[in-house]
Design a protein around this motif. Structure first.
Motif, short mmCIF file in Angstrom:
data_model
loop_
_atom_site.label_atom_id
_atom_site.label_comp_id
_atom_site.label_asym_id
_atom_site.label_seq_id
_atom_site.Cartn_x
_atom_site.Cartn_y
_atom_site.Cartn_z
N LEU A 49 27.14 54.64 37.45
CA LEU A 49 28.56 55.12 38.56
C LEU A 49 29.92 53.82 38.67
N SER A 50 30.65 54.40 38.10
CA SER A 50 32.02 53.50 37.77
C SER A 50 32.54 53.80 39.05
N ILE A 51 33.93 53.59 39.29
CA ILE A 51 34.69 54.26 40.66
C ILE A 51 35.81 53.22 40.38
N ILE A 52 36.98 53.96 40.09
CA ILE A 52 37.80 53.97 39.63
C ILE A 52 39.07 53.58 41.06
N GLY A 53 39.59 52.54 41.68
CA GLY A 53 40.07 52.07 43.08
C GLY A 53 41.80 52.71 43.25
N ASN A 54 42.50 52.85 44.09
CA ASN A 54 44.19 53.05 44.11
C ASN A 54 44.57 51.93 44.56
N ILE A 55 45.27 51.57 43.33
CA ILE A 55 46.26 50.10 43.64
C ILE A 55 47.15 50.57 44.46
N GLY A 56 48.08 51.78 45.08
CA GLY A 56 49.38 51.50 45.34
C GLY A 56 49.87 51.61 46.58
N ASP A 57 48.80 51.27 47.46
CA ASP A 57 49.28 50.48 48.37
C ASP A 57 48.58 49.21 48.74
N ASP A 58 48.93 48.53 47.53
CA ASP A 58 48.98 46.69 47.78
C ASP A 58 50.44 46.68 48.00
N GLN A 59 50.83 45.44 48.85
CA GLN A 59 51.47 44.94 49.46
C GLN A 59 51.45 43.37 49.70
N ALA A 60 52.19 42.39 49.24
CA ALA A 60 52.50 41.41 49.92
C ALA A 60 52.87 41.26 51.17
N PHE A 61 52.30 40.40 52.23
CA PHE A 61 51.90 40.04 53.42
C PHE A 61 51.59 38.89 53.68
N HIS A 62 52.67 37.98 54.67
CA HIS A 62 52.20 36.41 54.76
C HIS A 62 52.12 35.53 53.89
N GLY A 63 52.58 36.09 52.29
CA GLY A 63 52.74 35.74 50.72
C GLY A 63 51.88 35.85 50.28
N LEU A 64 51.01 36.62 51.17
CA LEU A 64 50.23 37.25 50.25
C LEU A 64 49.52 38.37 50.13
N TRP A 65 48.15 38.35 48.80
CA TRP A 65 48.85 39.55 48.09
C TRP A 65 47.65 40.45 48.79
N VAL A 66 47.98 41.63 48.64
CA VAL A 66 46.38 42.27 49.83
C VAL A 66 46.48 43.73 49.33
N SER A 67 45.42 44.44 48.97
CA SER A 67 44.63 45.11 48.36
C SER A 67 43.95 45.92 49.42
N PRO A 68 44.78 47.26 50.54
CA PRO A 68 43.56 47.91 51.09
C PRO A 68 42.87 48.94 50.71
N ASP A 69 43.13 50.03 49.66
CA ASP A 69 42.31 50.71 48.90
C ASP A 69 40.61 49.85 48.70
N ILE A 70 41.08 48.74 47.62
CA ILE A 70 39.87 48.28 47.12
C ILE A 70 39.07 47.32 48.04
N ASP A 71 40.11 47.00 48.92
CA ASP A 71 38.87 46.14 50.19
C ASP A 71 37.93 47.35 50.38
#
Length: 337
Positions: A49-71
């Motif tokens: 199994l290999s999984i290609i995840g979405n990064i289109g919803d990544d965004q910076a919050f409080h100076g930090l890079w957040v990757s909600p779908d990958i997380d």
């Protein structure tokens, strides 16, 4: 659409029959994507199994890079997800967020304390110039993930939505405004310039089977398909590609898929999903309650498999994803569906 009757496809089918050599690539985002990933990870197909995840919803919050779908994929596959929410870490607290709120900081994006640790770690390494793909792999391993989790690109691709009040980032629309505005247009900013990760291209070119999870096609899968090299490779495949509808009876199990599709002038049902993926898939898996749409979907040149696609329990996830994978195993090539 690729031919399902050539020798390459026959060889791939023979390869898939050997579960130890079967290579399955899943395109995934959101809660539906995480459920599909968990189902395959629990099945006999997990080794390839290999999984290609979405990064289109990544965004910076409080100076930090957040990757909600990958997380969400990482925490789900590591069995650390907050299952009541469908995101974040189980048992997490919000003391940092509470402290920021006391200081007058806008804290509409909900981030837990342990979740902050992930974002700090990711941001520090990105600032040192390290590859986002390698960072994502290391975070996955630290969370007990044993399958290949792949970013479509190391570049920033941002899903943006135009409403009557102008353009919004994905998280502003989805979290801050709770999907309330009508969406008039969607763009994947920087996708045209983004370079596909070699790991993502390899996952598609070396796959015996490609599955598109029951994710929001526009908000989750769209950002992956907007990267030219990945879309081109999916079109040029010589192996089966199967999508699972995220809509059941015209309704999304979770999220605003049908609302956005309607506001964009699309059909908000399994037939609308078929139109969206036309030319990219061979088979669409739909729920039994949507069987009346089968003939119309097949008229588009897409084969149909009808089953129960609800994934409420771990057993549901494994059953559905095993059934989907076996569509490429238990029938002769050219008879999928």
């Amino acid at each position: 659409m690729s031919s399902l009757t050539n020798n390459s496809s026959l060889n791939n089918k023979d390869s898939l029959n050997n579960k130890s050599s079967a290579k399955i690539t899943l395109l995934a985002g959101g809660v539906g994507g995480a459920k599909a990933a968990e189902g395959l990870n629990a099945s006999r197909y997990r080794d390839g199994l290999s999984i290609i995840g979405n990064i289109g919803d990544d965004q910076a919050f409080h100076g930090l890079w957040v990757s909600p779908d990958i997380d969400t994929l990482t925490y789900s596959l590591g069995d650390r997800i907050n299952r009541e929410q469908g995101w974040g870490l189980a048992g997490d607290t919000c003391q940092v967020l509470n402290g920021l709120q006391q200081l007058g900081v806008d804290t509409w994006m909900q981030l837990g304390d342990l979740d902050f640790a992930t974002h700090i770690y990711r941001t520090e390494r990105r600032q040192r110039g390290e590859r986002p793909q390698q960072i994502a792999e290391d975070i996955a391993v630290a969370n007990g993930v044993n399958v290949s989790l792949i970013l479509p690109t190391d570049d920033v691709v941002a899903t943006r939505l135009r409403t009557q009040d102008g353009w919004l980032s994905f998280q502003d629309y989805f979290v801050r405004l709770r999907c309330a505005p009508d969406v008039l247009e969607v763009e994947y900013h920087n996708a045209e310039q983004a370079k596909a990760n070699p790991e993502a291209l390899a996952a598609l070119t070396q796959a015996d089977l490609i599955i598109i999870a029951p994710s929001n096609p526009i908000l989750s899968i769209g950002a992956i398909l907007a990267i030219d090299d990945l879309r081109t490779q999916l079109k040029a495949r010589t192996v089966p590609a199967i999508a699972i509808s995220p809509l059941i009876g015209g309704q999304a199990v979770k999220g605003p898929a049908e609302k956005i599709m309607t506001s964009l002038g699309m059909r908000a049902d399994a037939l609308g999903i078929a139109h969206y993926y036309q030319g990219l898939i061979d088979t669409l898996v739909i729920d039994s309650c949507d069987q009346h749409l089968q003939a119309d979907i097949e008229a588009l040149g897409i084969q149909v498999h009808v089953t129960n696609i609800w994934m409420k329990t771990p057993q549901d996830k494994e059953r559905l994803m095993s059934e989907v994978a076996e569509l490429a195993l238990q029938t002769t090539v050219g008879e999928l569906g």
